[in-house]
Design a protein around this motif. Structure first.
Motif, PDB file in Angstrom:
ATOM      1  N   UNK A   1     -35.051  17.305 -26.796  1.00 29.81           N
ATOM      2  CA  UNK A   1     -33.711  17.167 -26.040  1.00 29.81           C
ATOM      3  C   UNK A   1     -33.218  18.264 -25.336  1.00 29.81           C
ATOM      4  N   UNK A   2     -32.989  18.183 -24.155  1.00 28.03           N
ATOM      5  CA  UNK A   2     -32.687  19.496 -23.142  1.00 28.03           C
ATOM      6  C   UNK A   2     -31.333  19.978 -23.291  1.00 28.03           C
ATOM      7  N   UNK A   3     -31.044  21.213 -23.405  1.00 27.14           N
ATOM      8  CA  UNK A   3     -29.857  21.753 -23.683  1.00 27.14           C
ATOM      9  C   UNK A   3     -29.080  21.042 -22.740  1.00 27.14           C
ATOM     10  N   UNK A   4     -27.775  20.751 -23.186  1.00 28.10           N
ATOM     11  CA  UNK A   4     -26.548  20.027 -22.353  1.00 28.10           C
ATOM     12  C   UNK A   4     -25.833  21.269 -21.402  1.00 28.10           C
ATOM     13  N   UNK A   5     -25.833  20.950 -20.296  1.00 27.31           N
ATOM     14  CA  UNK A   5     -25.170  21.925 -19.495  1.00 27.31           C
ATOM     15  C   UNK A   5     -23.729  21.746 -19.564  1.00 27.31           C
ATOM     16  N   UNK A   6     -22.924  22.956 -20.036  1.00 31.03           N
ATOM     17  CA  UNK A   6     -21.553  22.662 -20.177  1.00 31.03           C
ATOM     18  C   UNK A   6     -20.811  23.008 -18.641  1.00 31.03           C
ATOM     19  N   UNK A   7     -20.669  21.752 -18.279  1.00 27.34           N
ATOM     20  CA  UNK A   7     -19.887  21.919 -17.030  1.00 27.34           C
ATOM     21  C   UNK A   7     -18.564  22.071 -16.995  1.00 27.34           C
TER      22      UNK A   7
ATOM     23  N   UNK B   1     -17.236  24.804 -18.489  1.00 33.01           N
ATOM     24  CA  UNK B   1     -17.139  26.184 -18.181  1.00 33.01           C
ATOM     25  C   UNK B   1     -17.129  26.539 -16.526  1.00 33.01           C
ATOM     26  N   UNK B   2     -17.931  25.519 -16.026  1.00 33.50           N
ATOM     27  CA  UNK B   2     -18.214  25.835 -14.420  1.00 33.50           C
ATOM     28  C   UNK B   2     -16.669  25.334 -14.012  1.00 33.50           C
ATOM     29  N   UNK B   3     -16.215  24.437 -14.343  1.00 29.19           N
ATOM     30  CA  UNK B   3     -15.059  23.793 -13.615  1.00 29.19           C
ATOM     31  C   UNK B   3     -13.953  24.803 -13.993  1.00 29.19           C
ATOM     32  N   UNK B   4     -13.747  25.378 -15.068  1.00 31.46           N
ATOM     33  CA  UNK B   4     -12.697  26.288 -15.384  1.00 31.46           C
ATOM     34  C   UNK B   4     -12.965  27.824 -14.639  1.00 31.46           C
ATOM     35  N   UNK B   5     -14.184  28.109 -14.551  1.00 35.53           N
ATOM     36  CA  UNK B   5     -14.182  29.395 -13.776  1.00 35.53           C
ATOM     37  C   UNK B   5     -14.510  29.403 -12.217  1.00 35.53           C
ATOM     38  N   UNK B   6     -14.762  28.045 -11.642  1.00 32.38           N
ATOM     39  CA  UNK B   6     -14.707  28.051 -10.399  1.00 32.38           C
ATOM     40  C   UNK B   6     -13.370  28.409  -9.629  1.00 32.38           C
ATOM     41  N   UNK B   7     -12.422  28.094  -9.854  1.00 27.78           N
ATOM     42  CA  UNK B   7     -11.225  28.627  -8.875  1.00 27.78           C
ATOM     43  C   UNK B   7     -10.980  29.971  -8.942  1.00 27.78           C
ATOM     44  N   UNK B   8     -11.176  30.281 -10.431  1.00 25.56           N
ATOM     45  CA  UNK B   8     -10.880  32.286 -10.420  1.00 25.56           C
ATOM     46  C   UNK B   8     -12.000  32.855  -9.446  1.00 25.56           C
ATOM     47  N   UNK B   9     -13.235  32.264  -9.592  1.00 21.08           N
ATOM     48  CA  UNK B   9     -14.590  32.895  -9.068  1.00 21.08           C
ATOM     49  C   UNK B   9     -14.054  32.677  -7.433  1.00 21.08           C
TER      50      UNK B   9
END
Length: 306
Positions: free
Chosen positions: A4-10, A12-20
């Motif tokens: 099983x491939x490691x699941x991408x924790x989307x 985290x990306x969603x919450x960080x994207x506005x600040x970045x």
């Protein structure tokens, strides 16, 4: 074994994207655009690549170098006064207010911290009025205590103006190191202090031998914040002395020098490319100072290996 491939924790990306995105738009992009501007010059209203020529002119051409090194020297002195006056006073106030016998601690904390929330413009103009030899109250106050002979138009003399403004800045911001050190002192476990009392270490001896070593990391953070803040200073000098940072550029720091160069002032035309070179030099100075702290001092502070 699982394939099983490691699941991408989307999430985290969603919450960080506005600040970045906001940080990149207002911090990262302007920084790189400033660096880009510093590598160009304008000839007959045509932008041309100049490489490091702007920096050569800034550091070595007397037309620019004299003003730059004067501003840098003033900035260093501005920083030194804060380190030698503001931070020790902040530590002293925090040590006094953290003593259990002191009453009305909340009131005193508020009194010392309130100036930090005042506008630079208000502070600059207010102290300019207070120290004025014509309508200021400083001469009258010194006369009331028999010290009028010590009064001088400090903001009007080249040898005193910068030091005077640095002390005004100390008055305004001494509450910040006081509060940070006060918070650090409150985190010291009572067991350590009680163990020191058993060994006869009490009072100021306990502060020097127990508390001070434990709050060294907090003092280090305050020092680097003071360094960054002082080398970004502009508002107080501009409010009190104007863009020319008089008298005779004796209060000129890198911030006011950058302002005059980039935007122009009175008969001086603005030069965005030389202004960008000054801003880049300021960024480099601050970056070097922060790196020295992070890689040369912070580790020692944490391990108390002085």
């Amino acid at each position: 074994m699982s394939d099983r491939k490691p699941r991408i924790r989307w999430h985290i990306v969603v919450f960080l994207a506005p600040a970045v995105a906001v940080y990149s738009a207002f911090m990262v992009f302007p920084l790189f655009n400033t660096l880009r501007l510093a590598l160009y010059t304008e000839v007959d209203n045509v932008r041309q690549f100049a490489g490091l020529e702007n920096f050569r002119r800034l550091f070595f051409d007397p037309l620019w170098a004299d003003a730059f090194w004067n501003a840098l020297g003033n900035n260093v002195w501005f920083f030194v006064i804060h380190m030698l006056v503001q931070n020790p006073i902040g530590i002293l106030l925090a040590a006094i207010l953290s003593h259990p016998a002191i009453r009305f601690v909340s009131f005193y904390r508020s009194v010392f911290f309130i100036p930090t929330i005042l506008s630079f413009v208000i502070v600059g103009f207010a102290w300019k009025l207070i120290l004025s030899p014509i309508w200021g109250i400083a001469p009258a106050l010194l006369d009331a205590v028999g010290l009028k002979s010590l009064y001088a138009p400090w903001l009007g003399k080249e040898e005193y103006a910068l030091t005077t403004l640095a002390l005004v800045s100390v008055w305004q911001f001494v509450g910040i190191p006081m509060m940070l050190i006060y918070a650090a002192l409150l985190t010291i476990p009572d067991e350590i202090l009680e163990a020191g009392e058993i060994d006869g270490i009490t009072g100021w001896s306990a502060f020097w031998k127990i508390k001070l070593p434990l709050i060294l990391p907090a003092i280090g953070i305050i020092s680097i914040l003071t360094f960054v803040g002082n080398f970004n200073a502009f508002d107080l000098i501009y409010a009190a002395q104007g863009a020319l940072a008089g008298p005779n550029f004796s209060t000129d720091i890198l911030g006011t020098f950058l302002y005059r160069t980039f935007f122009g002032f009175q008969l001086q035309l603005g030069d965005p490319h030389m202004g960008a070179a000054i801003a880049t030099a300021m960024f480099g100075i601050i970056l070097v100072g922060v790196c020295i702290y992070l890689f040369g001092i912070q580790t020692r502070l944490r391990r108390y290996q002085f």
